[in-house]
Design an enzyme around this catalytic site. Sequence first.
Site, PDB file in Angstrom:
ATOM      1  N   ASN A   9       2.242   0.157   0.073  1.00 14.00           N
ATOM      2  CA  ASN A   9       2.034  -0.498  -1.212  1.00 14.00           C
ATOM      3  C   ASN A   9       1.432   0.519  -2.181  1.00 14.00           C
ATOM      4  OD1 ASN A   9       1.360  -2.104  -3.359  1.00 14.00           O
ATOM      5  ND2 ASN A   9      -0.202  -3.299  -2.283  1.00 14.00           N
ATOM      6  N   LYS A  11       0.965   0.224  -5.255  1.00 17.90           N
ATOM      7  CA  LYS A  11       0.244  -0.422  -6.367  1.00 17.90           C
ATOM      8  C   LYS A  11       0.660   0.241  -7.700  1.00 17.90           C
ATOM      9  CE  LYS A  11      -3.278  -1.780  -3.148  1.00 17.90           C
ATOM     10  NZ  LYS A  11      -4.633  -2.237  -2.910  1.00 17.90           N
ATOM     11  N   HIS A  96      -0.309 -11.173  -2.823  1.00 14.13           N
ATOM     12  CA  HIS A  96      -1.316 -10.123  -2.631  1.00 14.13           C
ATOM     13  C   HIS A  96      -2.627 -10.564  -3.301  1.00 14.13           C
ATOM     14  CE1 HIS A  96      -3.474  -6.352  -2.858  1.00 14.13           C
ATOM     15  NE2 HIS A  96      -2.683  -5.911  -1.894  1.00 14.13           N
ATOM     16  N   GLU A  98      -4.764  -9.034  -4.994  1.00 14.68           N
ATOM     17  CA  GLU A  98      -4.954  -8.557  -6.374  1.00 14.68           C
ATOM     18  C   GLU A  98      -4.190  -9.456  -7.353  1.00 14.68           C
ATOM     19  OE1 GLU A  98      -3.908  -4.457  -5.687  1.00 14.68           O
ATOM     20  OE2 GLU A  98      -5.720  -4.249  -4.481  1.00 14.68           O
ATOM     21  N   GLU A 168      -4.565  -9.608   5.137  1.00 17.77           N
ATOM     22  CA  GLU A 168      -5.345  -8.596   4.413  1.00 17.77           C
ATOM     23  C   GLU A 168      -6.682  -9.186   3.986  1.00 17.77           C
ATOM     24  OE1 GLU A 168      -2.708  -5.313   2.591  1.00 17.77           O
ATOM     25  OE2 GLU A 168      -2.841  -6.947   1.165  1.00 17.77           O
ATOM     26  N   GLY A 174      -9.009  -1.474  -0.142  1.00 15.49           N
ATOM     27  CA  GLY A 174      -9.461  -0.411  -1.037  1.00 15.49           C
ATOM     28  C   GLY A 174     -10.944  -0.091  -0.924  1.00 15.49           C
ATOM     29  N   SER A 212      -7.523  -0.987   4.123  1.00 19.27           N
ATOM     30  CA  SER A 212      -8.075   0.317   4.526  1.00 19.27           C
ATOM     31  C   SER A 212      -7.492   0.843   5.838  1.00 19.27           C
ATOM     32  CB  SER A 212      -9.609   0.268   4.586  1.00 19.27           C
ATOM     33  OG  SER A 212     -10.136   0.005   3.291  1.00 19.27           O
ATOM     34  N   GLY A 233      -2.216   0.653   1.524  1.00 19.25           N
ATOM     35  CA  GLY A 233      -2.353   0.967   0.109  1.00 19.25           C
ATOM     36  C   GLY A 233      -2.659   2.444  -0.084  1.00 19.25           C
TER      37      GLY A 233
HETATM   38  P1  PGA Z   1      -5.686  -0.311   1.001  1.00 18.75           P
HETATM   39  O1  PGA Z   1      -4.763  -1.445   0.330  1.00 18.75           O
HETATM   40  O2  PGA Z   1      -4.940   0.225   2.192  1.00 18.75           O
HETATM   41  O3  PGA Z   1      -5.902   0.704  -0.074  1.00 18.75           O
HETATM   42  O4  PGA Z   1      -6.947  -0.989   1.431  1.00 18.75           O
HETATM   43  C1  PGA Z   1      -4.012  -2.336   1.109  1.00 18.75           C
HETATM   44  C2  PGA Z   1      -3.305  -3.332   0.217  1.00 18.75           C
HETATM   45  O5  PGA Z   1      -3.876  -3.769  -0.783  1.00 18.75           O
HETATM   46  O6  PGA Z   1      -2.145  -3.717   0.478  1.00 18.75           O
END
Ligand code: PGA
Length: 249
Positions: A9, A11, A96, A98, A168, A174, A212, A233
């Site tokens: 992803n 983003k 997601h 976000e 998630e 993140g 993460s 991500g």
């Molecule tokens: P991250 O994001 O690996 O940076 O924690 C994962 C995601 O939001 O899909």
Amino acid sequence: MRQQIVAANWKMHGNRAFARKLIGQLKTSLADLDNGAQVVIIPPAQLLAEVAGLVEDSSIAVGAQNVAQWTSGAYTGEISAEMLVDVGAQYVLVGHSERRTLFGETNAIVGEKVARALEAGLKVIFCCGESLEQREGGVAQVVVDEQLAAGLSAVGKEQWDRVVVAYEPVWAIGTGRTASPEDAQEIHAGIRLALSRLGAPEASLSVIYGGSVKDSNARELFEQSDIDGGLVGGASLDAEAFAAICRAG
Ligand code: PGA
């Protein structure tokens, strides 16, 4: 059979030069990938056609990060599921955290998006996960079960083979803080139960972990019996780190 899936992803990162370089590196380093994992690149929308072209001669698939809950019409700035298919997307992320927290996507909206995506023939990577407050309040599984029920209750019998669930935990996205393999495994097992209650053939559904995921922790997560890969991500923006994660899949 459950498919191992490792999805990137990106983003809101990347331009055409970045995509060309990263996909080129991945195609080289993953040419001998033999663990059966399906690699999916999920770039921002303006790069979908570009990335679809770049991976055409490989086994890498392409996904979108978002889809409209409508099929067409006066919805400035929105992109429909059919438009995504038209530019080469095979997968789409729906729900997601976000999108849920920053863009007000409710369980109801997420459910509509799932329906539009499946109607158009896309595979859905359905994201769910609890906040830190919810985890500390002991309601992580309840929250995830509610998200699954609201988002996936309209999935037709013949559509389940195009649904992937990504667990998630919001507090792990993140933040550099990953769920322990045991904690993630526990929720993943619970997700399979919830899916069976929704009528899904849970034995064949892929449930992947996100939050993460790094090359240093991917293997211990993916080794868990109910974890079928990851949604990555930050670490997916680095070809070497992401290729290592794919090899752990
Ligand atoms: P991250 O994001 O690996 O940076 O924690 C994962 C995601 O939001 O899909």
